[in-house]
Scaffold this active site. Sequence first.
Site, PDB file in Angstrom:
ATOM      1  N   ASN A  93       0.820  -1.215   0.000  1.00 58.37           N
ATOM      2  CA  ASN A  93       0.000   0.000   0.000  1.00 58.37           C
ATOM      3  C   ASN A  93       0.850   1.261   0.000  1.00 58.37           C
ATOM      4  O   ASN A  93       1.916   1.296   0.625  1.00 58.37           O
ATOM      5  CB  ASN A  93      -0.875   0.083   1.265  1.00 58.37           C
ATOM      6  CG  ASN A  93      -1.993  -0.939   1.273  1.00 58.37           C
ATOM      7  OD1 ASN A  93      -2.482  -1.346   0.226  1.00 58.37           O
ATOM      8  ND2 ASN A  93      -2.389  -1.361   2.463  1.00 58.37           N
ATOM      9  N   GLY A 150       1.558  -6.480  26.363  1.00 63.30           N
ATOM     10  CA  GLY A 150       2.487  -7.495  25.863  1.00 63.30           C
ATOM     11  C   GLY A 150       1.808  -8.506  24.956  1.00 63.30           C
ATOM     12  O   GLY A 150       0.968  -8.150  24.133  1.00 63.30           O
ATOM     13  N   GLY A 178       5.699   6.349  10.835  1.00 59.70           N
ATOM     14  CA  GLY A 178       5.555   5.665   9.549  1.00 59.70           C
ATOM     15  C   GLY A 178       5.483   4.156   9.682  1.00 59.70           C
ATOM     16  O   GLY A 178       5.645   3.602  10.777  1.00 59.70           O
ATOM     17  N   GLY A 219       2.408  -4.474  14.688  1.00 60.53           N
ATOM     18  CA  GLY A 219       2.002  -5.881  14.548  1.00 60.53           C
ATOM     19  C   GLY A 219       2.770  -6.568  13.418  1.00 60.53           C
ATOM     20  O   GLY A 219       3.174  -7.727  13.536  1.00 60.53           O
ATOM     21  N   ASP A 220       2.982  -5.850  12.331  1.00 61.07           N
ATOM     22  CA  ASP A 220       3.699  -6.425  11.177  1.00 61.07           C
ATOM     23  C   ASP A 220       5.163  -6.700  11.544  1.00 61.07           C
ATOM     24  O   ASP A 220       5.737  -7.708  11.140  1.00 61.07           O
ATOM     25  CB  ASP A 220       3.646  -5.466   9.983  1.00 61.07           C
ATOM     26  CG  ASP A 220       2.222  -5.052   9.646  1.00 61.07           C
ATOM     27  OD1 ASP A 220       1.306  -5.853   9.884  1.00 61.07           O
ATOM     28  OD2 ASP A 220       2.035  -3.920   9.158  1.00 61.07           O
ATOM     29  N   ASN A 250      -4.502  -9.814  17.195  1.00 57.39           N
ATOM     30  CA  ASN A 250      -4.566  -8.891  18.322  1.00 57.39           C
ATOM     31  C   ASN A 250      -5.864  -9.189  19.082  1.00 57.39           C
ATOM     32  O   ASN A 250      -6.609 -10.099  18.716  1.00 57.39           O
ATOM     33  CB  ASN A 250      -4.439  -7.430  17.867  1.00 57.39           C
ATOM     34  CG  ASN A 250      -5.583  -7.007  16.954  1.00 57.39           C
ATOM     35  OD1 ASN A 250      -6.652  -7.628  16.962  1.00 57.39           O
ATOM     36  ND2 ASN A 250      -5.373  -5.969  16.184  1.00 57.39           N
ATOM     37  N   SER A 307       9.889   2.636   9.908  1.00 56.50           N
ATOM     38  CA  SER A 307      10.081   2.579  11.367  1.00 56.50           C
ATOM     39  C   SER A 307      10.587   1.216  11.856  1.00 56.50           C
ATOM     40  O   SER A 307      10.912   1.056  13.035  1.00 56.50           O
ATOM     41  CB  SER A 307       8.746   2.896  12.059  1.00 56.50           C
ATOM     42  OG  SER A 307       7.806   1.874  11.809  1.00 56.50           O
ATOM     43  N   THR A 315      -1.320 -10.712  20.455  1.00 53.74           N
ATOM     44  CA  THR A 315      -0.677  -9.469  20.899  1.00 53.74           C
ATOM     45  C   THR A 315      -1.708  -8.600  21.638  1.00 53.74           C
ATOM     46  O   THR A 315      -2.862  -8.496  21.217  1.00 53.74           O
ATOM     47  CB  THR A 315      -0.056  -8.703  19.706  1.00 53.74           C
ATOM     48  OG1 THR A 315      -1.054  -8.498  18.710  1.00 53.74           O
ATOM     49  CG2 THR A 315       1.092  -9.477  19.094  1.00 53.74           C
TER      50      THR A 315
HETATM   51  O1  RIB Z   1      -0.293  -2.605   9.630  1.00 53.77           O
HETATM   52  C1  RIB Z   1      -0.054  -1.330   9.122  1.00 53.77           C
HETATM   53  C2  RIB Z   1      -0.456  -1.274   7.684  1.00 53.77           C
HETATM   54  O2  RIB Z   1      -1.855  -1.493   7.579  1.00 53.77           O
HETATM   55  C3  RIB Z   1      -0.215   0.053   6.999  1.00 53.77           C
HETATM   56  O3  RIB Z   1       1.060   0.156   6.415  1.00 53.77           O
HETATM   57  C4  RIB Z   1      -1.368   0.159   5.997  1.00 53.77           C
HETATM   58  O4  RIB Z   1      -0.975   0.166   4.667  1.00 53.77           O
HETATM   59  C5  RIB Z   1      -2.284  -1.026   6.306  1.00 53.77           C
HETATM   60  O5  RIB Z   1      -2.090  -2.074   5.455  1.00 53.77           O
END
Ligand code: RIB
Length: 293
Positions: free
Chosen positions: A10, A216, A278, A242-243, A179, A282, A211
Amino acid sequence: MKIYNLGSLNIDYVYSVEHFVGAGETLASQNMQIFAGGKGLNQSVALSRAGSVVVHGAILGRDGEFLKQTLSDNGVDTERVELVESSSGHAIIQVDKNGQNSILLYGGTNKVIDREYIERFLCDAKENDILVLQNEISNLSVAFEIAKERKMQIAFNPSPFDETIHNLPLKFVKWWFCNETEGEALFGSANPDEIAERFIREYPDSNLILTLGEKGCIFKNADTFIRQSIYETNVIDTTAAGDTFTGYFISAISQGKNIDCALKLASKAASVTVSRRGASPSIPYINELTTDN
Ligand code: RIB
């Protein structure tokens, strides 16, 4: 063991706001920045910065070519990312003064992924290879089916949650990343311990990583229950936390690290992510994380 990520890309339009815009309200933002994002992209960047080799699968419009560039600049294999004449996915992200976010998605080319593309993407996948998935792309059920045929390990983040998730063959998922909101939607309880109990009754052969934000996270499988607390930091922007957690955890597991170590590393990495602005920019590199606990 190879890692494949069939993951959304995205263009993130990030607005700093005093508070999230309400119904009927017009609100001026204080700042706007454009970042490379998408859960899939962020997870691949995290996997790569954590020291793993990852092959990324996605379809992009020309407006999003910089997203592919971001992936390859980060060492991600983008040979299988395809370009089409259509608009890429994007996200409109509000970040408030406490660093919390609110995200509006437009699927774009993330939603033109079809069976033929998934077959091309996974053409050389083998038993035990890992397939990372989230819920921002089309034809997830096909990805599940092909991964199962090839005896891959599926790592799934059911985000953003919607009702279509219930129709997926979820018993094929080996590694779940949820989550609290997703946990509640899937297991019908807001109580993390109860979510973990219900999860293991339903999926006794799988692993849950739940999560819990500033509380935690919890790990649960048939033999193990672990609570991991956060590493305290100054929260600037929670986007991609989370990613980052998912990417770092999978990277650690694929390198043979134990669950405890994977949880600590993932939590540490996520705490760095929330201290910066960001999505993908980040995410920390592994050498930025201290090795003491
Ligand atoms: O998890 C964060 C992401 O969720 C963002 O970068 C946004 O593009 C959405 O996909």
